[in-house]
Design an enzyme around this catalytic site. Structure first.
Site, PDB file in Angstrom:
ATOM      1  N   HIS A 190       0.830  -1.207   0.000  1.00 39.28           N
ATOM      2  CA  HIS A 190       0.000   0.000   0.000  1.00 39.28           C
ATOM      3  C   HIS A 190       0.868   1.264   0.000  1.00 39.28           C
ATOM      4  CE1 HIS A 190      -3.345  -2.683   0.947  1.00 39.28           C
ATOM      5  NE2 HIS A 190      -2.573  -3.194   1.890  1.00 39.28           N
ATOM      6  N   SER A 232      17.122  14.485 -20.979  1.00 40.11           N
ATOM      7  CA  SER A 232      16.120  15.544 -21.036  1.00 40.11           C
ATOM      8  C   SER A 232      16.677  16.678 -21.872  1.00 40.11           C
ATOM      9  CB  SER A 232      15.790  16.041 -19.619  1.00 40.11           C
ATOM     10  OG  SER A 232      15.097  17.274 -19.660  1.00 40.11           O
ATOM     11  N   THR A 286      -9.923  -9.404 -42.126  1.00 42.64           N
ATOM     12  CA  THR A 286      -9.175  -8.178 -41.824  1.00 42.64           C
ATOM     13  C   THR A 286      -8.614  -8.204 -40.411  1.00 42.64           C
ATOM     14  OG1 THR A 286      -9.275  -5.762 -41.956  1.00 42.64           O
ATOM     15  CG2 THR A 286     -11.198  -6.872 -41.005  1.00 42.64           C
TER      16      THR A 286
END
Length: 477
Positions: free
Chosen positions: A185, A309, A355
C-alpha cells in the site's frame, strides 16, 4: 508579415508520394529493427508464401495418397519444382502475385493462378487442376495462419520472451541476498530481498511461457461448409476425412475435424489471451523496476552521447521501461480484440476474421518491441545497495511484526507477561519514529526465553528477510 501561420500540410511536400514509401506505423519505421523478425512470419507476403506452401503440399499429398483418380506418384524433380514455388517467393513473386490479384480481386485465387503459371509447360501441367482441388479459400487461409502464427511464436516471440525471463531470473539470483524494504500500500512493510521480488516476476512470466509452449495450432481442410461436400461429390470413393487428417497433421498442425467453413479460431483466442497475460505481468515488472529506479535502488548506466532531457542535463530517464509499458498496453488491447472477435462468426461464415487476422503481426510486433525494451533496460541497471540499506536503517518499525509474533508464540507456550502483543507493539511503533535503541529496549523489557530474546535483539531490518534467499533458489526454473 504575420509572426505565425496556421499548420497546413496540404501546402507541403506530399509524403505519401515520397519514394521509397514512408511507413505509416512505427513498427515499420522507428521500431523496425525490433519487429523485423516477424516479417518472415506475419506480413502480407508471408501470408501469401504460406498459402503457396499449403497449396503445393495439398497437391503433393493428393498425388501421394492417390485420392483423386488419374493422379500418379510424382517424381523427385516434380516435387522439387513444386516446393521451390514457395521457397523462391521473393520480391519478383510478390509483385507478380499483386498484379494477378489486381485482376482477380481475390488474393487466394491469385495464389492458385500463380502456381498454375509455374507448372505450365512442365510434366505437371496435366495435373494442374489439383491446385486448390475441392478447397474453399478458408481451407488455405486457416492452415496458412496457423503455420504463420506457430512460426512467429516458436521462432521469434518465444526465444525473445524466454531470453527476457532468463535475464530476470539471473538478476534475481544475483540479488537474492540483497535486503530490501518492502512497500505494501506504498507504506513500509516486512523486508524482503530484491532478488526474491524479481524472482516472483520471473516465476509468473515463466508460468505463462509454459502455457504458450504447450499451445496447439489447429487446422482443417474440409470444404466450403466443413462437410467434405465437394470432395465426396467429385470422388465419393476416397476416405476424405483420413486424407484431411493426415494432411493437416503432416504439415505440423493439430487436426480440427469439425468446423463450419472456417476453422473456429478458438486456439488463437487461447494463445492471444496467454500472450496478453504475459504482457500484463511484464507491464507489472516494468512499473516495479521503474519505481525501484525512482527510489534509487537501481542506477542506470549513462550512454555516451545520449540525452535524458532536452532541458535538464543531469537526467537519465527510465525510457526503456516506459516505452515497454505503452507497447504492452497496445499489444494487449489488440490481442484482446483478436481473441474476442475471432471466436465469433455468423452462421457458417462471415469475413470479419479476414481483416482482423491481418493485425496479428501488429499485436505481436508491439509485444516484441516491449520485450526488447525491457531487456535493454534491465541490461543498463546496477544495484545501489547503499540506498537499499539506508531505507532499511530508517525503518526499524518493521520489526514490530516479528516481535509481536514471537510474543504470541511465547504466550501460547505459557510464558507470562505476553498479553496483548499486537496492541503493545502498535502503541510502541504506530505514528512514532522508531530506532534500534527503542526496539532493543522494548525487547529487553520482555520476560522472553533467553534464546528468543537474544535472537530478537540481534534482528535488524536488513536481516529480517525470512526465507527469501532460499525461495529464489528453490522456485526459479
Amino acid at each position: 508579415m504575420r509572426p505565425v501561420t496556421e499548420w497546413n500540410p496540404a501546402s507541403y511536400v506530399t509524403l505519401a508520394d515520397v519514394e521509397p514509401a514512408i511507413a505509416l506505423t512505427p513498427l515499420d519505421g522507428r521500431y523496425r529493427s525490433a519487429a523485423a523478425p516477424l516479417v518472415d512470419h506475419l506480413s502480407e507476403p508471408a501470408l501469401n508464401r504460406a498459402r503457396l506452401f499449403v497449396e503445393v503440399e495439398w497437391f503433393i499429398h493428393l498425388c501421394a495418397t492417390a485420392a483423386v483418380p488419374g493422379t500418379r506418384e510424382l517424381t523427385a524433380d516434380e516435387v522439387e519444382l513444386l516446393r521451390a514455388i514457395p521457397a523462391e517467393f521473393g520480391a519478383e513473386g510478390i509483385r507478380e502475385h499483386a498484379e494477378i490479384e489486381k485482376v482477380t480481386v481475390h488474393d487466394v485465387k491469385a495464389v492458385e493462378y500463380y502456381i498454375k503459371r509455374r507448372i505450365e509447360g512442365t510434366s505437371l501441367e496435366p495435373l494442374a487442376e489439383l491446385v486448390h482441388f475441392a478447397c474453399t479459400s478458408e481451407d488455405i487461409n486457416n492452415l496458412s495462419y496457423a503455420l504463420m502464427v506457430k512460426g512467429a511464436v516458436e521462432q521469434a516471440w518465444l526465444p525473445a520472451a524466454s531470453s527476457l525471463v532468463s535475464q530476470v531470473a539471473d538478476l534475481a539470483r544475483e540479488t537474492k541476498s540483497v535486503p530490501m524494504l518492502s512497500r505494501t500500500h506504498g507504506q513500509t512493510a516486512t523486508p524482503t530481498t530484491l532478488g526474491k521480488e524479481l524472482a516472483v516476476l520471473a516465476h509468473r512470466l515463466g508460468r505463462q511461457l509454459s502455457r504458450i509452449e504447450r499451445q496447439e495450432y489447429l487446422g482443417k481442410i474440409n470444404g466450403a461448409t466443413g462437410t467434405f461436400g465437394a470432395h465426396t461429390a467429385a470422388v465419393p470413393g476416397t476416405d476424405w476425412v483420413e486424407v484431411s487428417r493426415t494432411f493437416v497433421e503432416g504439415i505440423g498442425l493439430t487436426w480440427n475435424p469439425l468446423t463450419t467453413q472456417i476453422e473456429s479460431h478458438d486456439w488463437q483466442a487461447e494463445l492471444y489471451a496467454d500472450v496478453a497475460r504475459f504482457g500484463r505481468i511484464l507491464h507489472n515488472l516494468a512499473t516495479d523496476v521503474w519505481t525501484y529506479i525512482s527510489l534509487g535502488y537501481f542506477a542506470q548506466a549513462a550512454v555516451a552521447g545520449a540525452i535524458g532531457s532536452s532541458a535538464m542535463p543531469h537526467k537519465i530517464n527510465p525510457i526503456r521501461f516506459e516505452n515497454a509499458e505503452a507497447n504492452l498496453e497496445i499489444s494487449a488491447a489488440l490481442l484482446d480484440t483478436l481473441a474476442s472477435t475471432l471466436v465469433t462468426s455468423r452462421l457458417q461464415r462471415d469475413l470479419t476474421d479476414s481483416t482482423t487476422q491481418r493485425n496479428i503481426g501488429v499485436a505481436f510486433g508491439h509485444s516484441l518491441l516491449a520485450i526488447d525494451n525491457v531487456r535493454r533496460g534491465l541490461g543498463a541497471l546496477s544495484v545501489n545497495e547503499a540506498a537499499l540499506a539506508a531505507d532499511l536503517d530508517g525503518s526499524w518499525e518493521v520489526l514490530a511484526e516479528p516481535i509481536q509474533s514471537a510474543m504470541r508464540a511465547a504466550a501460547i507456550a505459557g510464558v507470562p507477561g505476553m498479553e496483548n502483543p499486537y496492541e503493545r507493539l502498535k502503541d510502541l511503533t504506530r505514528g512514532h519514529v522508531i530506532d534500534a535503541d527503542a526496539i532493543r529496549s522494548f525487547v529487553d523489557g520482555l520476560e522472553l526465553p533467553a534464546e528468543t530474546k537474544s535472537r530478537l535483539a540481534a534482528l535488524t531490518p536488513g536481516t529480517y528477510v525470512g526465507l527469501a534467499e532460499q525461495l529464489v533458489d528453490s522456485c526459479l526454473r
